[in-house]
Design an enzyme around this catalytic site. Structure first.
Site, mmCIF file in Angstrom:
data_model
loop_
_atom_site.group_PDB
_atom_site.id
_atom_site.type_symbol
_atom_site.label_atom_id
_atom_site.label_comp_id
_atom_site.label_asym_id
_atom_site.label_seq_id
_atom_site.Cartn_x
_atom_site.Cartn_y
_atom_site.Cartn_z
ATOM 1 N N TYR A 1 66.348 72.274 39.710
ATOM 2 C CA TYR A 1 66.998 73.664 40.492
ATOM 3 C C TYR A 1 66.780 74.821 39.772
ATOM 4 O O TYR A 1 66.054 74.410 38.332
ATOM 5 C CB TYR A 1 68.798 73.224 39.961
ATOM 6 C CG TYR A 1 69.406 71.997 40.905
ATOM 7 C CD1 TYR A 1 69.307 72.252 42.083
ATOM 8 C CD2 TYR A 1 69.014 70.181 40.908
ATOM 9 C CE1 TYR A 1 70.096 70.986 43.032
ATOM 10 C CE2 TYR A 1 69.817 69.462 40.817
ATOM 11 C CZ TYR A 1 69.796 69.787 42.401
ATOM 12 O OH TYR A 1 70.706 68.644 43.549
ATOM 13 N N GLN B 1 63.260 59.127 45.261
ATOM 14 C CA GLN B 1 63.505 60.583 46.192
ATOM 15 C C GLN B 1 64.183 59.814 47.402
ATOM 16 O O GLN B 1 64.531 60.330 48.523
ATOM 17 C CB GLN B 1 62.155 61.296 46.199
ATOM 18 C CG GLN B 1 61.362 61.271 45.226
ATOM 19 C CD GLN B 1 60.238 62.279 45.362
ATOM 20 O OE1 GLN B 1 59.458 61.592 46.134
ATOM 21 N NE2 GLN B 1 60.058 63.392 44.458
ATOM 22 N N ARG C 1 67.148 63.342 39.981
ATOM 23 C CA ARG C 1 65.936 63.870 41.175
ATOM 24 C C ARG C 1 64.600 63.537 40.085
ATOM 25 O O ARG C 1 64.230 64.095 39.964
ATOM 26 C CB ARG C 1 66.065 65.400 40.695
ATOM 27 C CG ARG C 1 66.775 65.482 42.361
ATOM 28 C CD ARG C 1 66.454 67.324 42.788
ATOM 29 N NE ARG C 1 67.526 67.352 44.038
ATOM 30 C CZ ARG C 1 67.544 68.509 44.890
ATOM 31 N NH1 ARG C 1 66.944 69.479 45.047
ATOM 32 N NH2 ARG C 1 67.858 69.016 46.179
ATOM 33 N N ASP D 1 68.042 60.328 47.773
ATOM 34 C CA ASP D 1 68.304 61.997 47.782
ATOM 35 C C ASP D 1 68.385 62.585 48.994
ATOM 36 O O ASP D 1 67.890 63.506 50.070
ATOM 37 C CB ASP D 1 67.070 62.780 47.526
ATOM 38 C CG ASP D 1 67.389 63.727 46.603
ATOM 39 O OD1 ASP D 1 68.474 64.368 46.778
ATOM 40 O OD2 ASP D 1 66.439 65.035 45.504
#
Length: 524
Positions: A231, A127, A122, A130
């Site tokens: 996260y 991106q 990430r 992803d």
């Protein structure tokens, strides 16, 4: 080289890793494309559509695995699919290597390379690849739709001849990709939306989308739940207790709860306890997006929907992206295509598996006969240490006054110089220009000066600097044109009327744009 996509064999899996549009893009990279017959049917892509896009339709999975140099799929390979892989082949799919170690080693021993789409790092550059975010976005949106399908009332409040309908109250736990997608959908449907996350920095994102961020009465130093990779991290026991206490307070009030809290490679944390479920009103709905890892609500039944004794519906489906197969296949196929673009820098149809590339290395779990999981952390460019700025010296009142006097003198000197130069230029023009011209010219100069001084003082929070200046100029044009519009010359009258019209458009447009800009920061 040939890229092939087999039909997904897992029951209920409707997604496909290649769409006709993505196949066209892959062909531009120099690849031939193939797909198993019927692979895209459940996602709304017919074999005829693939053929029209130049994709070879192969009758069986066995033939496809034999023909393809690169196999792109959605789900991790089954035992049968893994046996069909061969040395030198590349598999691109979700793989979940931490839970799939035995199969990972078996595939590595075969000499097959595996790129796990769930392992894409990430970082900003990755991106576009992803896939976890792509699928989470769909899951968050679909969770709200699924909740609405099981909720017995409107989301938005209404006042009708038959009576008043209150708006639904929705609580979204976790403001990651799925949570933000759920917030956007819930607020757009008119529900009163609350959101909670252990990461304090997401509060602004939540509030900018029209939801209310739920803060905790937590006396200790503010919990920072951020972890690497975007996260959330594990919370302290004290923070968790404060969190559960807040949820118990909200449980009787909310109508819909959507939980999205999940930390990779961990069991889902229990956030919505049994007593909270019992405190909820009859007809309330819980959608647990963490059901696959045990659920944020321990009453959740994976891949099922249950109704509790007090009438609360708990949805534990794990296939939300698959329930929107056309959209999710389109996004996932695009993620695959971007990955292939990085793997094919020369656009010559040949895979260059560059293990020095952070994205490719991070997503690769087996390569050249070896298990390469876990990957090293992405390289972070070193930032040169900057010398701390020296603190400005505190001035005494006498020094501050002396500084203000010096600034005033400098400004006065500049203004006198400009006025002198202007007066000399005006006198020079007056020596050669006719008297009628000078009369209008002096009015023009004075109006420009006065207009500039007045408009420049307008607060920029209410009127952007560029629009303030252009509107001032337009106002001067209108005043000048109005003075000439009564001229005896038809040409001058037409030109003056045109000037008024065009300048008015500029002024009105400026204020309309400003109003729209201000509306972006106002809650509806």
């Amino acid at each position: 080289m040939k890229i092939g996509t087999p039909k997904e064999v897992l029951d209920g899996e409707n997604r496909v890793a290649m769409t006709p549009d993505s196949a066209l893009q892959l062909q531009k990279l120099g690849y031939d494309c193939a797909i198993e017959a019927g692979a895209g049917g459940a996602a709304g892509f017919s074999d005829a559509a693939y053929k029209e896009a130049g994709v070879e339709v192969i009758k069986s999975a066995a033939q496809l695995y034999k023909a393809a140099d690169v196999v792109a799929k959605v789900r991790p390979p089954t035992e049968t699919e893994a046996k069909r892989l061969r040395e030198g082949q590349l598999l691109i799919s979700f793989f979940w290597p931490a839970q799939n170690e035995e199969q990972m080693k078996t595939i590595a021993d075969k000499g097959t390379s595996v790129i796990a789409m769930d392992m894409v790092p990430r970082i900003s550059r990755a991106q576009k690849m992803d896939a976890l975010s792509s699928m989470a976005n769909i899951a968050g949106y679909r969770a709200v739709i699924e909740a609405g399908n099981n909720f017995g009332r409107f989301f938005t409040g209404q006042i009708t001849a038959a009576g008043k309908v209150p708006p639904a109250k929705v609580l979204i736990v976790g403001a990651g990709v799925a949570g933000l997608a759920a917030i956007g959908t819930s607020t757009s449907l008119g529900a009163i939306t609350y959101a909670f996350d252990v990461r304090p920095e997401v509060a602004e994102q939540v509030e900018s989308m029209g939801a209310e961020f739920v803060y905790l009465d937590f006396e200790e130093e503010q919990q920072d739940g951020s972890a690497s990779g975007g996260y959330a991290s594990v919370s302290s026991p004290e923070f968790r207790e404060a969190q559960l206490a807040k949820f118990r307070e909200l449980a009787p009030e909310v109508d819909i709860v959507i939980t999205t809290a999940l930390i990779p490679n961990r069991e889902a944390p229990e956030l919505w306890t049994e007593d909270m479920v019992k405190a909820m009103k009859r007809g309330s709905v819980i959608v647990d997006l963490a059901a696959e890892k045990g659920g944020n609500c321990k009453m959740t039944v994976m891949d099922d929907k249950i109704v509790t004794d007090n009438g609360v519906t708990i949805i534990g489906y794990t296939d939300f992206p698959s329930r929107m197969a056309t959209q999710s296949s389109t996004l996932y196929a695009t993620n695959i295509r971007h990955m292939m673009t990085d793997l094919t820098p020369e656009k010559d149809g040949q895979v260059n598996h560059n293990m020095e590339d952070d994205v490719i290395r991070g997503a690769t779990v087996t390569h050249a006969g070896e298990v390469t999981f876990p990957p090293p952390p992405p390289k972070v460019a070193a930032i040169a240490a900057q010398k701390p700025k020296e603190k400005a010296k505190e001035l005494t009142p006498e020094e501050r006054r002396a500084q203000e006097v010096a600034t005033f003198k400098a400004q006065t000197k500049n203004q006198v110089m400009l006025l002198t130069v202007g007066a000399v230029l005006l006198l020079a023009v007056g020596l050669v220009a006719p008297a009628s011209f000078m009369q209008h010219f002096i009015v023009f100069v004075l109006s420009v000066f006065v207009g500039f001084q007045v408009i420049w003082g307008v607060s920029h929070s209410l009127h952007t600097p560029l629009m303030a200046v252009t509107n001032a100029i337009s106002s001067i044009i209108i005043l000048g044109a109005l003075m000439q519009i009564g001229s005896s010359s038809i040409l001058i009258t037409i030109l003056a009327a045109a000037a008024v019209f065009m300048a008015s458009i500029n002024i009105i447009g400026g204020f309309l744009v400003t109003r729209r800009m201000l509306a972006m920061f106002q809650k509806s």
